[in-house]
Design a protein around this motif. Structure first.
Motif, PDB file in Angstrom:
ATOM      1  N   ASP A 189       5.173  -3.495 -11.125  1.00  0.00           N
ATOM      2  CA  ASP A 189       4.594  -2.387 -11.893  1.00  0.00           C
ATOM      3  C   ASP A 189       4.897  -1.065 -11.186  1.00  0.00           C
ATOM      4  O   ASP A 189       5.484  -1.027 -10.103  1.00  0.00           O
ATOM      5  CB  ASP A 189       3.085  -2.584 -12.072  1.00  0.00           C
ATOM      6  N   PHE A 190       4.453   0.030 -11.829  1.00  0.00           N
ATOM      7  CA  PHE A 190       4.549   1.346 -11.187  1.00  0.00           C
ATOM      8  C   PHE A 190       3.268   2.107 -11.507  1.00  0.00           C
ATOM      9  O   PHE A 190       2.606   1.875 -12.534  1.00  0.00           O
ATOM     10  CB  PHE A 190       5.794   2.120 -11.643  1.00  0.00           C
ATOM     11  N   GLY A 191       2.906   2.984 -10.603  1.00  0.00           N
ATOM     12  CA  GLY A 191       1.685   3.759 -10.770  1.00  0.00           C
ATOM     13  C   GLY A 191       1.958   5.248 -10.701  1.00  0.00           C
ATOM     14  O   GLY A 191       2.903   5.712 -10.069  1.00  0.00           O
ATOM     15  N   LEU A 192       1.055   5.998 -11.372  1.00  0.00           N
ATOM     16  CA  LEU A 192       1.155   7.460 -11.380  1.00  0.00           C
ATOM     17  C   LEU A 192      -0.155   8.015 -10.848  1.00  0.00           C
ATOM     18  O   LEU A 192      -1.238   7.703 -11.367  1.00  0.00           O
ATOM     19  CB  LEU A 192       1.426   7.975 -12.797  1.00  0.00           C
ATOM     20  N   TRP A 193      -0.059   8.845  -9.804  1.00  0.00           N
ATOM     21  CA  TRP A 193      -1.257   9.424  -9.201  1.00  0.00           C
ATOM     22  C   TRP A 193      -1.060  10.924  -9.022  1.00  0.00           C
ATOM     23  O   TRP A 193       0.022  11.400  -8.706  1.00  0.00           O
ATOM     24  CB  TRP A 193      -1.502   8.780  -7.823  1.00  0.00           C
ATOM     25  N   SER A 194      -2.138  11.632  -9.280  1.00  0.00           N
ATOM     26  CA  SER A 194      -2.130  13.076  -9.023  1.00  0.00           C
ATOM     27  C   SER A 194      -3.445  13.453  -8.386  1.00  0.00           C
ATOM     28  O   SER A 194      -4.455  12.745  -8.556  1.00  0.00           O
ATOM     29  CB  SER A 194      -1.926  13.864 -10.323  1.00  0.00           C
ATOM     30  N   PRO A 195      -3.476  14.548  -7.649  1.00  0.00           N
ATOM     31  CA  PRO A 195      -4.716  14.925  -6.950  1.00  0.00           C
ATOM     32  C   PRO A 195      -5.894  15.124  -7.894  1.00  0.00           C
ATOM     33  O   PRO A 195      -7.042  14.989  -7.481  1.00  0.00           O
ATOM     34  CB  PRO A 195      -4.338  16.236  -6.248  1.00  0.00           C
ATOM     35  N   SER A 209       0.829  -1.215   0.000  1.00  0.00           N
ATOM     36  CA  SER A 209       0.000   0.000   0.000  1.00  0.00           C
ATOM     37  C   SER A 209       0.861   1.262   0.000  1.00  0.00           C
ATOM     38  O   SER A 209       2.000   1.253   0.455  1.00  0.00           O
ATOM     39  CB  SER A 209      -0.917   0.017   1.221  1.00  0.00           C
ATOM     40  N   VAL A 210       0.246   2.308  -0.525  1.00  0.00           N
ATOM     41  CA  VAL A 210       0.831   3.663  -0.516  1.00  0.00           C
ATOM     42  C   VAL A 210      -0.125   4.569   0.241  1.00  0.00           C
ATOM     43  O   VAL A 210      -1.331   4.596  -0.054  1.00  0.00           O
ATOM     44  CB  VAL A 210       1.040   4.197  -1.939  1.00  0.00           C
ATOM     45  N   ILE A 211       0.389   5.264   1.231  1.00  0.00           N
ATOM     46  CA  ILE A 211      -0.439   6.196   2.010  1.00  0.00           C
ATOM     47  C   ILE A 211       0.065   7.618   1.759  1.00  0.00           C
ATOM     48  O   ILE A 211       1.277   7.880   1.805  1.00  0.00           O
ATOM     49  CB  ILE A 211      -0.383   5.868   3.507  1.00  0.00           C
ATOM     50  N   ILE A 212      -0.872   8.526   1.515  1.00  0.00           N
ATOM     51  CA  ILE A 212      -0.540   9.951   1.315  1.00  0.00           C
ATOM     52  C   ILE A 212      -0.943  10.692   2.565  1.00  0.00           C
ATOM     53  O   ILE A 212      -2.088  10.586   3.050  1.00  0.00           O
ATOM     54  CB  ILE A 212      -1.251  10.500   0.073  1.00  0.00           C
ATOM     55  N   TRP A 213       0.008  11.425   3.122  1.00  0.00           N
ATOM     56  CA  TRP A 213      -0.179  12.143   4.382  1.00  0.00           C
ATOM     57  C   TRP A 213      -0.118  13.655   4.123  1.00  0.00           C
ATOM     58  O   TRP A 213       0.570  14.114   3.220  1.00  0.00           O
ATOM     59  CB  TRP A 213       0.922  11.775   5.382  1.00  0.00           C
ATOM     60  N   THR A 214      -0.800  14.420   4.961  1.00  0.00           N
ATOM     61  CA  THR A 214      -0.687  15.879   4.877  1.00  0.00           C
ATOM     62  C   THR A 214       0.494  16.335   5.727  1.00  0.00           C
ATOM     63  O   THR A 214       1.048  15.576   6.532  1.00  0.00           O
ATOM     64  CB  THR A 214      -1.963  16.570   5.383  1.00  0.00           C
ATOM     65  N   SER A 215       0.862  17.621   5.565  1.00  0.00           N
ATOM     66  CA  SER A 215       1.964  18.177   6.356  1.00  0.00           C
ATOM     67  C   SER A 215       1.590  18.263   7.834  1.00  0.00           C
ATOM     68  O   SER A 215       2.460  18.420   8.688  1.00  0.00           O
ATOM     69  CB  SER A 215       2.334  19.572   5.836  1.00  0.00           C
ATOM     70  N   GLY A 244      -3.242  11.102   7.542  1.00  0.00           N
ATOM     71  CA  GLY A 244      -3.390  10.314   6.331  1.00  0.00           C
ATOM     72  C   GLY A 244      -4.661  10.672   5.601  1.00  0.00           C
ATOM     73  O   GLY A 244      -5.740  10.733   6.199  1.00  0.00           O
ATOM     74  N   ILE A 245      -4.572  10.928   4.305  1.00  0.00           N
ATOM     75  CA  ILE A 245      -5.764  11.367   3.562  1.00  0.00           C
ATOM     76  C   ILE A 245      -6.130  10.412   2.432  1.00  0.00           C
ATOM     77  O   ILE A 245      -7.237  10.466   1.915  1.00  0.00           O
ATOM     78  CB  ILE A 245      -5.538  12.779   2.979  1.00  0.00           C
ATOM     79  N   LEU A 246      -5.182   9.534   2.004  1.00  0.00           N
ATOM     80  CA  LEU A 246      -5.478   8.667   0.863  1.00  0.00           C
ATOM     81  C   LEU A 246      -4.612   7.425   0.944  1.00  0.00           C
ATOM     82  O   LEU A 246      -3.463   7.484   1.382  1.00  0.00           O
ATOM     83  CB  LEU A 246      -5.199   9.404  -0.460  1.00  0.00           C
ATOM     84  N   LYS A 247      -5.176   6.317   0.469  1.00  0.00           N
ATOM     85  CA  LYS A 247      -4.418   5.061   0.467  1.00  0.00           C
ATOM     86  C   LYS A 247      -4.802   4.270  -0.784  1.00  0.00           C
ATOM     87  O   LYS A 247      -5.975   4.171  -1.129  1.00  0.00           O
ATOM     88  CB  LYS A 247      -4.728   4.250   1.727  1.00  0.00           C
ATOM     89  N   TYR A 248      -3.786   3.764  -1.484  1.00  0.00           N
ATOM     90  CA  TYR A 248      -4.073   2.877  -2.627  1.00  0.00           C
ATOM     91  C   TYR A 248      -3.018   1.781  -2.627  1.00  0.00           C
ATOM     92  O   TYR A 248      -1.973   1.898  -1.968  1.00  0.00           O
ATOM     93  CB  TYR A 248      -4.121   3.636  -3.954  1.00  0.00           C
ATOM     94  N   THR A 249      -3.259   0.695  -3.363  1.00  0.00           N
ATOM     95  CA  THR A 249      -2.403  -0.497  -3.293  1.00  0.00           C
ATOM     96  C   THR A 249      -1.899  -0.919  -4.657  1.00  0.00           C
ATOM     97  O   THR A 249      -2.436  -0.513  -5.705  1.00  0.00           O
ATOM     98  CB  THR A 249      -3.174  -1.670  -2.677  1.00  0.00           C
TER      99      THR A 249
END
Length: 1127
Positions: free
Chosen positions: A115-121, A76-82, A86-91
């Motif tokens: 694989d690799f993934g590309l994510w943007s807000p 999993s990848v977790i996106i955190w705020t400053s 934690g605001i978002l999680k994807y696998t």
């Protein structure tokens, strides 16, 4: 370079990755299945973050600092705020190996084993792409356009932002050299994007975006686990299996070790925009280091050499600011520079460079020698032919070939060494020891010379330009200055960390300390100004200062020491200081002070510097006067004060030196008249008058004319007062001046009259001329102003001015088209030639304009002029001939006037008999040349018409025949042709009533007489009436012998005396009316001849004459008015 540990901490699990917040305040660590957040300033653990279920392998912060991401073995990848939320999680399908934020778009790349993934807000989902091999590392380019992926297979795949592969780099090692860390250089100076690659084939490589390798692989001798750049891309950090972090240049040259650890180093990063490095290890140790880059440099006069990027040497010319870079490609340990030599110590060798030429501005260096040996030394010095190595207490002298020639052993540690110059191979060294001893050593001598010994340790040394003084900075931050020869302590100053003598001035030095620059001249007090850094050199007005790894040349005006010398009247020393560099104001102050001190040589140099020609001229004049023998210093100083504007001081000195006149001239030239009057007091009246005159001149120049006039009058300068008043049109002032002046003062009065005349006040001008008795000027005034009555009256009283009056009057009349009056005026003035020329011009004009009556009158006047001139016996015959000629022309034009009016005008004013007689008269008179303007055709045409009408058919036929042979006007042509035909029907004879009779011989003469206007029998000329042109009953008679012309005239007058004409008109007035009546009781002509009137050499019937006089109020021929009594 050295690393200083700032803080250290230890986590419970291995630290695989870490990331700094872009502002450097927070540090995020991946340790076990948690994220640890540290405060970078002191290593405080702020908060652990839990969210992953398995080991966290990677962490990355976005460039904008708003969020960060972490990837874990739990896929999993977790996106955190400053704010650490934690605001978002994807696998992914496999464990996450690395994550990286796009520095521009903040797009997140997350890579797993497959694989690799590309994510943007902006996206709702993650776009994923398969990979042929396990991805171990990734990195975005600076512009965010491309993503580099490092594979376990040794392949590098470069993708665009959409995940499409653009470049694939297959490396020689393949799967035997799996990639473990890659990073794009953040440098903005590079033209191409550079990718640094560290693999487990123990190599460091560099590639361009195109896939082309830069240079060769660099061998590491360990398995690298992490690679990162400094913020600006100047250095690279590498850590791995060697349990330490190594510092490399951006080209891959190893510089040194940052910090040794107890286990493998899995991650190391540089705090943004700083020299702080954090290291994460296998055993969970977190170390935070500060890297301190020491300054390696050398200075000689205006050349400064320093280390840049650890492997380069930059030589800077401090005056021209030129720089040259010398790439050494190895760690630069020491630098020494001297004249045209440059020595650079590398880890395994010493390189010696030299300039291409002896030009002081040449900046091109070339390799001269290379000493391939490893040296351990604290200080390095280079000379013309040697290098000097300093190691604690020992000095070694080596030739450029590496041969040790000499060695010196000191008593104490060497703290400072400097080359102070000398012949090549014999240079002198200045050495300062920790025990306070100061030595001078010559390269070619084994013996050290002790200059002096002090109690405190030496930190810095410098010797004055003449080698007479020595400045020392000791460990107590005190600057001490000694006389080398006497060993005497001259003075000392506190708060010093470095010192330098001025290379161009013996008595000036500067020292720095405590944030101030201190400049000291001789034994004067210190002048301070703020300056950060260390003083390392002082050349003229430039102080070379080292501050924060950079050398700068500070331009320091030498004003303060110069004024210190000026205060003590030491002008020459002050001039030497000024030459080092002061402002123009300081130069001028020096010049003025030297001038007041009568130090002319220094003053001349200073004024030359500021280009003040005025003072230079003053100095030259004073020097010339001194050469001529003048020695009065008061007078010289007075001149100086007057130039400086110190006028009262100058006046006092002029007076003291006995030159009061110079003071007076000074005040008047400066328009300081009140001061001049005070200076004069009750002195000489002449000088007072002169002063007032000068004051008036000044008032005039500054456009104060009223005041100037008053002052000129009070000074007796009437001429200037009159000139100003006249130029400004002040008539009242001129009147006052003219009336106050004595008539003996002729010149001022003449000026007044001139301005009165110019200002159109002729009455006052006349009054002025009468006052001085200048009648001729008065006449000219009347003439110029055309006041003719006054001029004529003056001419009557003073006949000598007749020409001065009547000639201009005649010219004025002529200019105003009053030519007849002008002719009379010329005649009256006795200018017969001008009178004749005017009449001739009038006559010609009258003929051309067909004014034949006027032409007749002007010819008559010409004849009368000629008759007057004939009184001169010398011209009598010529003038009488002209008289008869002009009389003849006057008769012709007088007669032709009627013919011209008859032919040109629609109505005739003359009787047919008169026209008949006139045309016959003209035809008989025009036997030879025809005068200008008279037409023979018009005359014949008139004769033909009137002859036919009166019955003279024969004469008419003759006239018509004559007309047939002439060129006649077109308007007459039809009439002539008709008349020629109709006259044929008439008898070929003339009426007897028209035939003229000669009253002398009673002979009937033909109407057409070939002899002209004379009798065909007795040749007696006919006398015609000037009005009807009938033959008058007059016969010429001849005087008997013995009777003179005068007697004959008197007899004639007796026979026909003239009576005074009386006015026959009577005026009768009543209450209601006024009546004018002609009294005819008297005989109209009295006893005059009842047949003829003799006037103007022409004859008339009395009745005709009276009628014509009544019509014209003058004689029809000579135009004399009836009330004119003159004959």
């Amino acid at each position: 370079m050295r690393a200083v540990l700032t803080w250290r901490d230890k986590a419970e699990q291995c630290v695989y990755d870490l990331a700094f917040k872009p502002d450097g305040t927070q540090l995020i660590l991946a340790a076990g299945n948690r994220l640890l957040v540290y405060d970078t300033s002191d290593g405080t653990l702020l908060q652990p973050l839990k969210g992953h279920k398995d080991t966290v392998y990677c962490v990355a912060y976005a460039k904008d600092g708003k969020r960060f991401a972490s990837g874990s073995a739990d896929k999993s990848v977790i996106i955190w705020t400053s704010k650490l939320e934690g605001i978002l999680k994807y696998t992914h399908n496999d464990s996450i190996q690395c994550v990286s934020y796009n520095p521009v778009t903040h797009q997140l790349a997350s890579c797993s084993s497959s694989d690799f993934g590309l994510w943007s807000p902006e996206q709702k989902s993650v776009s994923k792409h398969k990979s042929s091999s396990k991805i171990t590392c990734c990195s975005w380019t600076n512009d965010g356009q491309y993503l580099a992926l490092g594979m376990f297979s040794g392949v590098i795949s470069i993708r665009n932002r959409n995940g499409e592969e653009k470049v694939k780099i297959e490396r020689p090692g393949g799967s035997l050299s799996p990639l473990w860390s890659i990073c794009w250089s953040p440098s903005r100076e590079e033209h191409n994007d550079i990718l640094a690659v560290a693999d487990w084939g123990q190599k460091l490589s560099f590639y361009q975006l195109s896939g082309k390798q830069i240079g060769k692989d660099r061998s590491l001798n360990f398995d690298p686990c992490c690679l990162s750049y400094f913020t600006k891309g100047e250095y690279i950090l590498l850590g791995g299996s060697d349990k330490q972090v190594s510092l490399f240049t951006k080209d891959g040259v190893r510089l040194g070790t940052v910090g040794e650890q107890n286990s493998w180093v899995w991650t190391c990063k540089v705090k943004p925009d700083s020299n702080y490095v954090v290291v994460g290890c296998q055993d969970g140790t977190i170390s935070f280091y500060q890297l301190i880059f020491s300054t390696v440099h050398g200075l000689y006069k205006d050349r400064y050499a320093y280390r840049d990027s650890m492997t380069d040497v930059i030589v800077q010319h401090l005056i021209t600011e030129q720089k040259v870079r010398i790439k050494c490609k190895e760690l630069v340990k020491k630098i020494a520079i001297y004249k045209n030599r440059l020595a650079v110590q590398l880890p395994e060798k010493i390189l010696i460079h030299e300039l291409y030429s002896d030009d002081s501005l040449d900046m091109r260096y070339r390799m001269k020698e290379k000493i391939v040996r490893k040296f351990e030394c604290n200080l390095l010095v280079v000379c013309a032919d040697h290098i000097i190595l300093c190691q604690e207490k020992r000095l070694q002298c080596l030739s450029f070939s590496g041969v040790k020639e000499r060695e010196w052993q000191m008593e104490s540690l060497i703290r400072y060494i400097k080359v102070i110059g000398g012949p090549p191979g014999r240079e002198g060294l200045l050495v300062g020891l920790k025990n306070g001893q100061i030595l001078k050593i010559f390269v070619d001598s084994l013996f050290a010379i002790v200059l002096l010994k002090q109690a405190t340790a030496v930190r810095c040394l410098d010797m004055s330009a003449s080698r007479n003084k020595l400045a020392v900075v000791d460990e107590n931050d005190t600057c001490l200055v000694y006389d080398i020869h006497t060993k005497e302590l001259l003075f000392q100053e506190p708060n010093a960390n470095s010192v330098a003598w001025n290379t161009q001035c013996e008595d000036m030095l500067c020292f720095s300390g405590g944030g101030y620059l201190n400049i000291k001249a001789s034994t004067f007090p210190v002048h301070q100004q703020k300056l950060q850094g260390f003083v390392v050199g002082y050349n003229g007005s430039r102080i070379f200062c080292l501050h924060a790894f950079s050398m700068s040349a500070v331009e320091v005006p030498q004003s303060a020491p110069m004024y210190q010398y000026l205060d003590r009247k030491m002008f020459r020393e002050a001039y030497q200081i000024a030459c080092l560099g002061v402002t123009d104001t300081d130069w001028r102050e020096l010049a003025m002070e030297a001038l007041e001190g009568l130090e002319f040589e220094t003053a001349k140099k200073a004024f030359t510097r500021v280009q003040d020609l005025r003072y230079l001229e003053l100095i030259n004049s004073i020097e010339e006067r001194k050469k001529r023998g003048e020695t009065n210093n008061d007078l010289f100083l007075a001149d100086v004060f007057s130039y400086q504007g110190k006028f009262h001081e100058a006046a006092r000195l002029y007076k003291r030196s006995g030159h009061e006149n110079l003071a007076l001239d000074m005040y008047t030239d400066l328009r300081m008249f009140e001061y001049a009057k005070d200076f004069l007091g009750s002195g000489d009246p002449k000088e007072t008058k002169m002063l007032i005159t000068k004051q008036a001149d000044w008032a005039r120049n500054i456009n104060e004319p009223k005041a100037a006039v008053e002052m000129y009058i009070s000074a007796g300068e009437h001429g200037k007062a009159i000139e100003i008043s006249g130029d400004h049109g002040w008539v009242d002032t001129l009147i006052d001046i003219a009336r106050k002046l004595d008539k003996a003062e002729r010149e001022p009065l003449l000026m007044c009259a001139h301005y009165f005349k110019k200002l159109d006040n002729p009455g006052y001008a006349a009054e002025t001329y009468l006052k001085i008795g200048d009648l001729k000027s008065l006449v000219h005034l009347h003439v110029d102003t055309q006041r003719w009555d006054e001029a004529f009256a003056l001419g009557e009283k003073h006949p000598e001015f007749k020409d001065d009056i009547y000639v201009p009057y005649a010219q004025w009349l002529a200019e105003n088209d009053r030519f007849e009056e002008a002719q009379k005026a010329f005649h009256k003035a006795g200018r017969q030639g001008e009178a004749v020329r005017v009449l001739e011009q009038l006559t010609h004009n009258a003929v051309v304009e067909s004014r034949f009556n006027d032409a007749a009158y002007y010819y008559w006047m010409l004849s009368m002029q000629c008759l007057d001139i004939a009184q001169d016996p010398a011209q009598k015959d010529v003038m009488l001939g002209k008289f008869h000629h002009f009389q003849h022309l006057a008769e012709l034009y007088h007669g032709y006037h009627a013919i011209q009016r008859y032919t040109e005008e629609p109505f005739s004013f003359h009787l047919p008999e008169t026209l008949f007689n006139i045309s016959r008269f003209l035809l008989h008179s025009l036997t030879k040349d025809t005068p200008l303007g008279i037409s023979k055709a018009n005359t014949l045409f008139t004769l033909a018409k009137q002859s036919k009408a009166l019955g003279a058919y024969k004469l008419a036929r003759h006239a018509y025949d004559k007309l047939q042979g002439l060129h006649t006007p077109a308007r007459f042509q039809k009439s002539i042709e008709l008349g020629s035909l109709t006259i044929r029907s008439k008898p070929f004879q003339d009426s007897e009533e028209l035939v003229p009779l000669c009253y002398r011989c009673s002979t009937n003469n033909p109407l057409l007489n070939n002899l002209g206007n004379v009798c065909i029998n007795c040749r007696q000329p006919f006398v015609f009436s000037a009005s009807s042109y009938e033959v008058l009953h007059l016969v010429e008679f001849y005087l008997e012998e013995g009777i003179t012309d005068e007697e004959a005239v008197s007899l004639i007058d007796l026979e026909a005396p003239r009576h005074k004409r009386e006015n026959k008109w009577q005026e009768i007035a009543s209450n209601t009316s006024q009546t004018l009546r002609l009294d005819e009781t008297l005989d109209s002509m009295g006893d005059d001849d009842p047949f003829t009137a003799k006037l103007s050499f022409e004859m008339f019937h009395s009745e005709d004459y009276e009628l014509l006089v009544l019509q014209h109020t003058c004689c029809p021929y000579c135009r004399r008015r009836i009330d004119d009594p003159s004959p």
